[in-house]
Design a protein around this motif. Structure first.
Motif, short mmCIF file in Angstrom:
data_model
loop_
_atom_site.label_atom_id
_atom_site.label_comp_id
_atom_site.label_asym_id
_atom_site.label_seq_id
_atom_site.Cartn_x
_atom_site.Cartn_y
_atom_site.Cartn_z
N UNK A 332 0.81 -1.22 0.00
CA UNK A 332 0.00 0.00 0.00
C UNK A 332 0.85 1.27 0.00
N UNK A 333 2.15 1.12 -0.14
CA UNK A 333 3.02 2.31 -0.12
C UNK A 333 4.08 2.27 -1.22
N UNK A 334 3.90 1.41 -2.22
CA UNK A 334 4.91 1.34 -3.27
C UNK A 334 4.90 2.60 -4.12
N UNK A 335 6.04 2.92 -4.67
CA UNK A 335 6.17 4.09 -5.53
C UNK A 335 5.63 3.74 -6.92
N UNK A 336 4.65 4.51 -7.39
CA UNK A 336 3.98 4.18 -8.65
C UNK A 336 4.94 4.22 -9.83
N UNK A 337 5.85 5.19 -9.85
CA UNK A 337 6.77 5.30 -10.97
C UNK A 337 7.72 4.10 -11.01
N UNK A 338 8.21 3.72 -9.84
CA UNK A 338 9.09 2.55 -9.78
C UNK A 338 8.33 1.28 -10.15
N UNK A 339 7.09 1.18 -9.63
CA UNK A 339 6.28 -0.02 -9.87
C UNK A 339 5.91 -0.17 -11.34
N UNK A 340 5.93 0.94 -12.08
CA UNK A 340 5.59 0.88 -13.50
C UNK A 340 6.55 -0.02 -14.26
N UNK A 341 7.75 -0.20 -13.73
CA UNK A 341 8.74 -1.05 -14.39
C UNK A 341 8.67 -2.50 -13.91
N UNK A 342 7.82 -2.77 -12.93
CA UNK A 342 7.66 -4.13 -12.42
C UNK A 342 6.90 -4.97 -13.45
N UNK A 343 7.13 -6.26 -13.42
CA UNK A 343 6.37 -7.21 -14.23
C UNK A 343 5.76 -8.24 -13.28
N UNK A 344 4.70 -7.83 -12.57
CA UNK A 344 4.17 -8.67 -11.49
C UNK A 344 3.41 -9.89 -12.01
N UNK A 345 3.38 -10.91 -11.16
CA UNK A 345 2.56 -12.10 -11.38
C UNK A 345 1.84 -12.42 -10.08
N UNK A 346 0.89 -13.32 -10.16
CA UNK A 346 0.15 -13.75 -8.98
C UNK A 346 0.81 -15.02 -8.45
N UNK A 347 1.21 -14.99 -7.20
CA UNK A 347 1.85 -16.16 -6.60
C UNK A 347 1.91 -16.04 -5.11
N UNK A 348 2.61 -16.97 -4.48
CA UNK A 348 2.75 -16.95 -3.03
C UNK A 348 2.62 -18.34 -2.46
N UNK A 349 2.72 -18.47 -1.15
CA UNK A 349 2.57 -19.78 -0.48
C UNK A 349 1.17 -20.35 -0.73
N UNK A 350 1.03 -21.64 -0.51
CA UNK A 350 -0.24 -22.32 -0.77
C UNK A 350 -1.40 -21.69 -0.01
N UNK A 351 -1.18 -21.31 1.25
CA UNK A 351 -2.26 -20.71 2.04
C UNK A 351 -2.71 -19.38 1.45
N UNK A 352 -1.78 -18.61 0.94
CA UNK A 352 -2.12 -17.32 0.33
C UNK A 352 -2.94 -17.54 -0.94
N UNK A 353 -2.53 -18.50 -1.76
CA UNK A 353 -3.27 -18.80 -2.99
C UNK A 353 -4.66 -19.32 -2.66
N UNK A 354 -4.76 -20.13 -1.61
CA UNK A 354 -6.07 -20.64 -1.20
C UNK A 354 -6.97 -19.50 -0.73
#
Length: 397
Positions: A332-354
């Motif tokens: 909730x506090x990431x820098x939008x300009x920096x994040x524009x260069x990110x290539x995010x995907x959906x992932x995480x531990x099994x409990x988070x995905x569940x």
């Protein structure tokens, strides 16, 4: 009392000593605090219940002391948010107060002293151990309590904002930081869309439209009131009157996000299973009964289903963003300009995905019954998301 280790014992002693000084400065006398008991919870805060010796200036026989975890330099936004929320709640009549009373606080020490609600079951206890009827009663009570809080605070936003500006100025924080969390929630919804697209899941225009509705309602929704927003079962006390603890996310936002949080099975709280259909229906009925006379448009079934669907979509994308960044504070506090260069995907531990899959199931179910013209695309998207998350969960185990 058994402490986990010596460091914890020292931390508790320090917190109790600081609380005694705060109470003395606030109420007078020399309070004697004893029998510290660490209270469990999902936050990083240290929360301790202590007995209070006979004190003519303080009628409480026990209190709760909370030290907010330090996450950076200077005055902590989490501490300031909680102070504002509790101070605001203190201004409400007893029947409208959503949680404990704030007795004293110290921003520099990140310390809150609260009234004690006693040893009562949390909603987490009931979800884990309660029978079917007890669970139903709890969801009815939760719906009524949220509805009462929403209705009794919806017209008090100006007072809340005045208090918020005053406390944040006292904390020496720039004015722009006051609204950073709301902006962060909106950015998290948009970033979550990118994460799903980065995972190869097309986000149709209809789903984007629902997500846009969710983002707009965070900023200026019609049904605004005081809301804890990030509801957690272990921070909901099922006493004679339901009480809410932990106001790190609290503020004035569209109340349908609270409703959607319960419907989805409390996003971000991975050990909680989704409520049953009967429990969801009981919860929503109780909530609508409380708000009916004030927000009658929200009780129209067609509108209500679309409102909840949009908030569920918002929670799904917020959850994906938090999973990517690893914590709510970072997400909730990431820098939008920096994040524009990110290539995010959906992932995480099994409990988070569940946990995300549970939210997606709620999206699919509400889309199934929603008469909105966008509903079919939303349902199809949710079904694809569920399949993707379930396959990822199997790989993560």
């Amino acid at each position: 009392m058994t402490y986990p280790d010596e460091t914890a014992e020292e931390a508790v002693a320090e917190v109790v000593s600081a609380a005694a000084e705060l109470i003395s400065a606030r109420f007078g006398g020399q309070p004697v605090l004893s029998d510290p008991e660490i209270l469990s919870g999902q936050s990083d805060a240290l929360v301790v219940r202590v007995r209070v010796g006979v004190n003519p200036f303080l009628p409480h026989r026990s209190i709760v002391v909370k030290r907010i975890a330090k996450t950076g330099e200077g005055s902590e936004p989490a501490m300031l948010r909680e102070v504002v929320a509790y101070q605001f709640a203190n201004t409400l009549p007893d029947e409208a107060r959503p949680g404990p009373e704030l007795l004293a606080y110290d921003i520099s020490q990140r310390l809150l002293v609260l009234s004690d609600s006693g040893v009562v079951d949390t909603l987490a206890d009931i979800l884990a151990n309660g029978d079917e009827e007890q669970r139903l009663r709890s969801f009815r009570a939760l719906g009524a309590a949220l509805g009462k809080m929403h209705i009794q605070t919806h017209h008090r936003e100006d007072g809340f904002e005045t208090l918020r500006r005053r406390v944040w100025a006292k904390g020496g924080v720039e004015r722009e930081s006051i609204y950073a969390r709301d902006r962060g929630i909106v950015s998290a919804i948009r970033f979550g869309i990118r994460a799903f697209e980065g995972s190869g899941l097309e986000v149709p225009d209809a789903v984007r439209s629902f997500a846009g509705d969710a983002a707009r309602r965070i900023e200026k929704g019609t049904h605004r009131a005081f809301t804890p927003f990030d509801l957690a079962p272990d921070n909901i006390l099922m006493a004679d009157k339901v009480q809410f603890l932990d106001y790190d996310w609290a503020g004035y936002r569209d109340v349908l996000f609270d409703v959607a949080s319960v419907v989805a099975g409390f996003p971000l709280h991975v050990f909680v299973t989704r409520p049953s259909r009967a429990e969801v229906e009981a919860f929503i009925r109780s909530w609508t009964e409380e708000i009916r006379d004030h927000w009658y448009r929200a009780t129209d079934e067609r509108r209500l289903l679309a409102f909840i669907a949009a908030a569920l979509v918002g929670w799904l994308f917020i959850s994906a963003t938090i999973a990517y960044f690893g914590s709510p504070e970072r997400a909730l506090s990431f820098d939008s300009e920096t994040a524009a260069n990110e290539e995010p995907t959906v992932g995480g531990p099994a409990l988070v995905l569940r946990d995300m899959a549970n939210t997606a199931r709620a999206v699919a179910e509400f889309a199934e019954h929603c008469e909105d013209e966008r509903a079919d695309q939303l349902r199809d998207f949710a079904i694809k998301v569920i399949a993707y998350l379930e396959s990822g969960e199997e790989l993560a185990q």
